[in-house]
Design an enzyme around this catalytic site. Structure first.
Site, PDB file in Angstrom:
ATOM      1  N   HIS A 197       4.461  55.638  84.007  1.00 27.68           N
ATOM      2  CA  HIS A 197       4.284  54.291  84.577  1.00 27.68           C
ATOM      3  C   HIS A 197       3.313  54.302  85.765  1.00 27.68           C
ATOM      4  CE1 HIS A 197       6.365  50.100  84.859  1.00 27.68           C
ATOM      5  NE2 HIS A 197       5.076  50.032  85.197  1.00 27.68           N
ATOM      6  N   ARG A 205       4.668  46.624  79.352  1.00 23.57           N
ATOM      7  CA  ARG A 205       6.056  46.732  79.809  1.00 23.57           C
ATOM      8  C   ARG A 205       6.855  47.504  78.778  1.00 23.57           C
ATOM      9  NH1 ARG A 205       5.895  46.173  84.824  1.00 23.57           N
ATOM     10  NH2 ARG A 205       5.853  44.145  85.817  1.00 23.57           N
ATOM     11  N   GLU A 233      13.326  54.033  81.932  1.00 23.26           N
ATOM     12  CA  GLU A 233      12.424  54.851  82.751  1.00 23.26           C
ATOM     13  C   GLU A 233      13.201  55.624  83.808  1.00 23.26           C
ATOM     14  OE1 GLU A 233       9.199  52.377  84.160  1.00 23.26           O
ATOM     15  OE2 GLU A 233       8.535  51.953  82.137  1.00 23.26           O
TER      16      GLU A 233
END
Ligand code: 9EZ
Length: 317
Positions: free
Chosen positions: A283, A236, A265
Site C-alpha cells: 500500500h 482499494r 492489510e
C-alpha cells in the site's frame, strides 16, 4: 485570533503544514501515532479544537464520546477509513480530507505496475540478486498496441489513460458516473464492464470501494476476460476478489497481476504471496514526498479556512 486554536498533529504529517498553521497563529503540538486510549488521555489533559492525522491514528467513536474539545478532524490523505465519520457527525465534529492530493503518486505507480507486468522487472531483479543470470524465463510483451481497460475513469483513471496512450496503448474506459462525452477525450468510452473485460489485455481498477464495487472484479468478471490478461489494482482493497484472482492465475486465464491494496492489510501469508506472476507492494500508492506535501498543504489550507469562518462562535469568554 485572541485565543490561539490548539491543533494536535499525529502520525508525522508533513512539516510544511505544521509551519503553515504555526505561521497563521495556531498553537500546534506534534506527536507520534496514538492508540485510542492514549489519544483520549492526551486530548483530555490538553484539549485541542483540531486533530490532524494521516493513517495510523484511528479516531474512533470512543474518542468522540470521551472528549468534547474537538471541532475538526482532518486527514492528510484520501478517504476517511481511520475516522468514524458517523460518530464525528453525532458529536458535531467536522471531518475533512484531501481528495486528489495523492492522485499523481497513484497514477505513476499504476504506470510502473503496467510496465512491470509487461517485462517482469521485479522477478528479473530478484533472480539477479539471487546470483542467477536467468534470461530464458524473462520473455515479456510490449505494451505498445495493447488494449488497456479502465474500470473507473475519474481523476486518476483519466490521467492513467493519457500516459498509457503516450506509451502507444489503446485505452477503453467504463464509468457509470461519468457521461461518455466527458470520457471521450481521455479514452474510448465503452457501454459496459463486459466490454472492458472482453477486449482488454491490461485491466486497471480506479474506483472507490463502495457496496457496488466490493468484489466487482470476481469470478464472473474473470470468466469474460481474454486469456493472458494482466490486472492492476492500486485503488482499494476488496474491489478485486483475491481468491477469484488466484483461481484465474491457476487456470492460466490471468498472466499476471500487480496489487498495492488488499482486502485485509497486511494480507495473510499464503498463495497470494508465493506466485511469481503477482507483483505485490505494501500500500505505497501515496508514498511519495510530493504526495505527502500536497496533502498536508491542502489540509492546512482547509483548517485555516474552517477556523477563519467558525472561530467567532467557538470562542467562549
Ligand atoms: C463503479 C464505478 C466505476 C464507480 C466510479 C465511482 C462511486 N463510483 N463507482 C463501477 N466514482 C466503474 C464500475
Amino acid at each position: 485570533m485572541d485565543v490561539k486554536v490548539r491543533v494536535l498533529v499525529c502520525d508525522g504529517v508533513a512539516k510544511k503544514a505544521v509551519q503553515q498553521l504555526t505561521g497563521q497563529g495556531f498553537e500546534v503540538e506534534e506527536t507520534k501515532a496514538l492508540a485510542e486510549d492514549d489519544l483520549i488521555r492526551k486530548l483530555s489533559a490538553n484539549p485541542a479544537e483540531c486533530l490532524i492525522v494521516r493513517s495510523s491514528t484511528k479516531v474512533t467513536r470512543k474518542v468522540f464520546e470521551s472528549v468534547n474539545c474537538l471541532k475538526l478532524v482532518g486527514r492528510a490523505g484520501v478517504g476517511v477509513d481511520n475516522i468514524d465519520v458517523k460518530a464525528a457527525t453525532g458529536a458535531k465534529v467536522k471531518v475533512m480530507n484531501t481528495p486528489g492530493g495523492n492522485s499523481n503518486a497513484v497514477i505513476e505507480l499504476t504506470v510502473g505496475f503496467i510496465l512491470c507486468l509487461a517485462r517482469q522487472i521485479p522477478k528479473a531483479d530478484r533472480t539477479m540478486k539471487e546470483g542467477r543470470w536467468e534470461k530464458k524465463t524473462m520473455m515479456g510483451i510490449e505494451v505498445k498496441g495493447k488494449v488497456l481497460g479502465l474500470v473507473g475513469v475519474g481523476r486518476i483513471g483519466c490521467e492513467v489513460a493519457r500516459r498509457a496512450r503516450a506509451l502507444g496503448m489503446e485505452v477503453l474506459g467504463y464509468d457509470p458516473y461519468l457521461a461518455a462525452a466527458v470520457l471521450k477525450d481521455a479514452c474510448e468510452p465503452v457501454a459496459s464492464l463486459q466490454d472492458i473485460y472482453r477486449r482488454s489485455d491490461f485491466i486497471s481498477i480506479h474506483t472507490p470501494l463502495t457496496d457496488e464495487t466490493r468484489g466487482l472484479v470476481g469470478s464472473e468478471a474473470f470468466a469474460l476476460m481474454k486469456d493472458g490478461v494482466r490486472i492492476v489494482n492500486a485503488a482499494r482493497g476488496g474491489i478485486l476478489d483475491e481468491e477469484a484472482l488466484l483461481k484465474a492465475l491457476n487456470t492460466g486465464k490471468v498472466a499476471g497481476a500487480a496489487l498495492d491494496v488488499y482486502s485485509e492489510e497486511p494480507p495473510r501469508q499464503g498463495a497470494l504471496l508465493e506466485d511469481d506472476r503477482l507483483i505485490l507492494t505494501p500500500h505505497i500508492g501515496a508514498a511519495t514526498g510530493e504526495s505527502q506535501d500536497t496533502c498536508a498543504d491542502m489540509l492546512a489550507d482547509q483548517v485555516i479556512q474552517f477556523f477563519a469562518k467558525n472561530r467567532a462562535i467557538n470562542v467562549v469568554n
